[in-house]
Enzyme design. Structure first.
Site, PDB file in Angstrom:
ATOM      1  N   THR A 194       3.967  27.990  -3.232  1.00  0.00           N
ATOM      2  CA  THR A 194       3.351  26.663  -3.255  1.00  0.00           C
ATOM      3  C   THR A 194       3.110  26.206  -1.846  1.00  0.00           C
ATOM      4  OG1 THR A 194       4.674  26.267  -5.207  1.00  0.00           O
ATOM      5  CG2 THR A 194       3.494  24.391  -4.129  1.00  0.00           C
ATOM      6  N   GLU A 281      10.902  18.570  -0.032  1.00  0.00           N
ATOM      7  CA  GLU A 281      11.015  17.333  -1.030  1.00  0.00           C
ATOM      8  C   GLU A 281      12.426  17.015  -0.614  1.00  0.00           C
ATOM      9  OE1 GLU A 281      10.016  19.006  -4.528  1.00  0.00           O
ATOM     10  OE2 GLU A 281       7.905  18.715  -4.137  1.00  0.00           O
ATOM     11  N   ASN A 405      11.201  15.641  -7.916  1.00  0.00           N
ATOM     12  CA  ASN A 405      10.790  16.525  -8.735  1.00  0.00           C
ATOM     13  C   ASN A 405      11.053  16.161 -10.365  1.00  0.00           C
ATOM     14  OD1 ASN A 405      10.004  19.165  -7.325  1.00  0.00           O
ATOM     15  ND2 ASN A 405      12.007  18.604  -6.440  1.00  0.00           N
TER      16      ASN A 405
END
Lengths: 410, 410
Positions: A194, A281, A405
């Site tokens: 990703t 993140e 998430n």
């Protein structure tokens, strides 16, 4: 949240590469919350060499399928959209990716296979291809060599900041520039998970050599970072040499300029990869896991990834807790056959925390705490089995990681 | 937080097994915040058969080393402490474990190798062995066949509730009881990671057969659960047959009673294992991942674990988000050679979400949401490669997971 010290510097233009961007509302937010570029175009001078490495996920996205097919041809532009991954979209997805190439080819006056498409975002939703193709002329109007920062912003998804780096070097008396941008903030792991990376140089490099430089550089950079162990369906890292600097072509590893340019490109990729980890993140820590004295590179990597992927280690890092027991437990289950635990040493920064498999006599919680309180932490592990060394880079797991998430699609 | 519906039922006494517990302040909280039993003793009738399976972590804890050594001998008691794992404690840790056995042997009037020690808690801190041995006589005073619930509570660490189950069956006209307790709330994964399980029956079973029953049952239960992918240094699961029921000895798989007792024991282990998942740190979901049509069991398991370990899938589960793209991405990177993504089907409960590698035409977000809103979810994956089927059980990642693991030591 993101680790400080990895902010984007000024990005230098690269001769032979123009960039454009526009907002196409790919994500389809109604009404659009923020008007932020989500379509980016990179346009290369004819004759540019293009190299690429792609995800190894069995479910690769439609655009990746096309990129693989077009690699090696006379590619002249990249079209990138954020907000939708066009992955797991079956035949329709492939058709949408082809329509994107056709629309861009019409504008650029080239053939569809000279356009490479890239998508990043939610998996499994149909790509709103008409919004994308309608926006393409607007993106083309903005093409400029000075648009790197805008492009870096346009490819972001959950990234909190744009990522890029520039480097210059002198080859044959001519200034050569390398500029790269990347995106990716979670779901990052070996095999390019990703993330998107675009590195362009105005050096002149033959395509086969360019591909070899990229493959090796990616292996030392993008393939050595991990945030949550997931690999995505869309990861792609591209390296383009436009020849705009006018320096002589480098076509072989025997060329005296080869090691210089290869090293500089590798450094650019490493900086782009590290910037991704630092913006992972919810990340509050940038962590290097350095495993030494493995019998093979493979086992050193296994141990490094076991530690890097352990949610217990990652939450301890977030808590600034020198809980070395969790590190040791992860080493223990990494699956190294015949590992003699009583010979393993572990260091947190310069502080030895484990000596011969047990807590180091010299270790104090205070010394460990001092290291853990830092933003950048190195964990060094000595396996006492050989001389193979590997390093991977990762981040911690915070409350924010769960929040991001759990809420990404809403 | 814990998934509802897995609360501990009434636990039945097992003839030939007495249990005791006391508070020894093993964790060394000053002043002790809560006076909660942290030392538990199980005392078995002489002649009991004892079987055990242990962690495969290369850094196994000192008590595990001793248990492995003593297995097969005339073991008559278990001493279990919570609050300190006595792991990565080197020679001192081994000495502490031996002192524990000696102290218990003195009280019980047996040899030290007839006592098996178990520890669970923080790794790498010296076991406060004198507090433990001082408390042992008090634990012994409480020995009683009716003490199962107290024992289940005494072995807890971050568990939010005690775990146990009882089952009875008739063998040769005699009532046979099986009662088991377990602990473990995070760091749970294949190979018995960070959990303790104690199952006792008053059937009469020869030790080699008992060991074989346990190994197989553990493989279908404790070795098929995973919370965060970490395996601990201390995991142990023990199965004891006291013979207290007075039924005839079962010594071979040819015995007509073998399949009956083996099945009942397996069911007890599965219920204990599922109770651990349902009480996983911060768990809000109990998730079964069922992989069908693998070419081999190994590849079906690989896919199941890739999905079960994906932090992106786990946070989506917490968010009740039918983000099937994350499931598909995890299947794709599981490393199944030659997987044809275009043949893969995925179901969320009864709802087909992926057909032939792309979103099922019949799928609606509403239907997926309805399944995700449930406490217990089954994800079924069809690989279209063969007939090997495997199931693993897991839980979600919540904010609370991060909180618990970031604060466990404080």
């Amino acid at each position: 949240m993101a680790v400080a010290g990895f902010e984007i510097p000024a990005l230098l233009p690269v001769k032979g590469c123009q960039l454009g961007a526009t907002f196409a509302d790919i994500k389809g937010v109604k009404p659009a919350k923020v008007v932020r570029d989500d379509v980016v175009v990179l346009r290369f001078a004819p004759g540019s060499s293009v190299a690429g490495v792609f995800t190894k996920n069995a479910f690769c996205a439609a655009p990746v399928t096309l990129c693989r097919e077009y690699l090696g041809g006379a590619v002249e532009a990249f079209v990138i959209n954020a907000g939708n991954a066009n992955a797991c979209t079956g035949d329709q997805g492939l058709s949408h990716a082809k329509q994107t190439c056709q629309a861009a080819a019409d504008i650029a006056g080239v053939k569809p296979h000279q356009i490479m498409p890239f998508s990043t975002g939610v998996i499994g939703e149909p790509l709103p291809v008409s919004r994308l193709t309608t926006a393409l002329p607007k993106a083309w109007e903005t093409l400029s060599e000075d648009n790197w920062l805008r492009a870096a912003r346009g490819i972001m998804t959950t990234d909190t900041r744009p990522k890029g780096v520039s480097k210059t070097l002198i080859i044959d008396g001519k200034t050569v520039t390398i500029t790269g941008i990347s995106k990716g903030a979670g779901m990052i792991k070996p095999n390019m998970a990703t993330m998107l990376g675009y590195v362009v140089t105005d050096a002149t490099i033959a395509q086969p050599l360019l591909q070899s430089i990229l493959s090796r550089a990616a292996d030392k950079s993008f393939n050595r970072i991990t945030v949550d162990g997931d690999t995505s369906t869309n990861d792609s890292c591209m390296l383009v040499a436009t020849g705009g600097s006018g320096c002589a072509e480098i076509a072989s590893e025997d060329d005296a300029n080869y090691p210089v340019i290869a090293q500089a490109i590798t450094e650019v990729l490493m900086q782009l990869a590290h910037a991704i980890v630092a913006d992972a993140e919810g990340a509050t820590k940038f962590v290097a896991i350095n495993v030494q004295q493995g019998e093979t590179s493979k086992e050193s990597l296994r141990v490094a990834y076991a530690v890097a992927h352990s949610p217990l280690v990652k939450t301890a890092l977030f808590a600034c807790d020198p809980n070395w027991g969790r590190i040791v437990a992860a080493i223990g289950y990494a699956g190294v056959q015949g590992l003699d635990a009583s010979k393993v040493n572990v260091f947190l920064g310069d502080v030895q925390i484990v000596a011969n498999g047990a807590r180091a006599a010299s270790y104090t919680e205070e010394a460990g705490q001092k290291v853990m309180d830092q933003d950048r932490i190195t964990i060094t592990i000595e396996l006492a089995r050989g001389s193979a060394e590997e390093t991977v880079w990762t981040s911690d797991f915070s409350h924010e990681y769960v929040t991001i998430n759990a809420e990404y699609r809403s």
